[in-house]
Motif scaffolding. Structure first.
Motif, PDB file in Angstrom:
ATOM      1  N   VAL A   1       1.194  -1.277  -0.149  1.00 35.42           N
ATOM      2  CA  VAL A   1      -0.001  -0.063   0.263  1.00 35.42           C
ATOM      3  C   VAL A   1       1.108   1.867  -0.225  1.00 35.42           C
TER       4      VAL A   1
ATOM      5  N   GLU B   1      -7.880   0.730   1.053  1.00 36.00           N
ATOM      6  CA  GLU B   1      -7.229   0.801   1.700  1.00 36.00           C
ATOM      7  C   GLU B   1      -6.455   0.051   3.169  1.00 36.00           C
TER       8      GLU B   1
ATOM      9  N   GLN C   1      -5.393  -4.047  -0.991  1.00 37.69           N
ATOM     10  CA  GLN C   1      -6.427  -3.207  -1.870  1.00 37.69           C
ATOM     11  C   GLN C   1      -8.014  -3.955  -1.827  1.00 37.69           C
TER      12      GLN C   1
END
Length: 237
Positions: free
Chosen positions: A63, A143, A117
């Motif tokens: 992320v 996220e 995600q």
């Protein structure tokens, strides 16, 4: 006293009472807001941090992006809703984020963290999360940040060589650029890989180092600088 004088006194008393009543009503009207008065401006300076409750959120993806506050006053990363691991919290100033397993993250900074995600239709988004989306949103990208494993340090040959394990993209691992020693401490500086094009995974990387001659090997504190999740201080064991 004549009847005429009694009537005159009564009339003047009634007039005085009437005037006092009118003045009291006027003062009351001045102090009471009307239904059309605007509501007081109440501002909440601390944004909303969404926290993943009860799930470990461990994913093998990367992320990355800037931590920001959206129009709904919620924290995002890379423009998507940020779901922090359980135990995370936002400091009182609303500008510093503590993510479980990571060092402090400042709102407005770029990060690279482990997580995953997920794209969801609006019907599948939790009610709490929905409040952090635009009213006309039809979907959301979430996220979810995994609890940070954090770096570690361990002796290979006590007093001579040691290893440091860090985490990040396997194609752009944190790379040590400088190591210095003094007394009972070692400081290692890593290069910033956040500006490079990297694979979107999250993997460990092990690097070996010789203990600087300036460092007393009895009890060594290792400080890591330049990592995406902030500086870290470790004890060699």
């Amino acid at each position: 006293m004549s009847a005429a004088r009694h009537r005159t006194a009564f009339v003047w008393t009634a007039i005085a009472i009437f005037i006092l009543g009118v003045l009291g009503a006027c003062r009351s009207d001045q102090n009471t807001p009307s239904a059309t008065d605007p509501a007081p401006d109440v501002t909440n300076d601390v944004p909303t941090l969404l926290v993943n409750q009860g799930a470990d959120g461990r994913f093998g993806a990367l992320v990355s992006g800037m931590v920001e506050v959206n129009d709904q006053d919620c924290l995002t990363v890379g423009g998507n809703l940020l779901i922090a691991p359980e135990g995370s919290f936002l400091h009182g100033d609303g500008k510093t984020l503590h993510l479980t397993g990571y060092e402090l993250v400042d709102v407005g900074n770029e990060v690279q963290l482990g997580g995953g995600q997920e794209d969801l239709p609006i019907e599948a988004v939790d009610e709490e999360h929905r409040a952090c989306l635009s009213p006309d949103a039809t979907s959301a990208t979430i996220e979810a940040i995994a609890p940070g494993p954090g770096p570690s340090a361990k002796w290979i040959d006590r007093g001579r060589t040691f290893a440091v394990v860090t985490h990040g993209s396997s194609s752009c691992p944190p790379t040590a650029t400088e190591i210095t020693g003094a007394n009972d401490s070692v400081t290692i500086t890593f290069s910033d890989a956040s500006k490079r094009v990297c694979t979107a995974d999250f993997a460990p990387t092990t690097q070996e180092f010789d203990l600087p001659s300036e460092t007393d090997a009895t009890q060594v504190v290792v400080t890591l600088l330049g990592l995406n999740n902030g500086s870290q201080t470790l004890m060699l064991h």
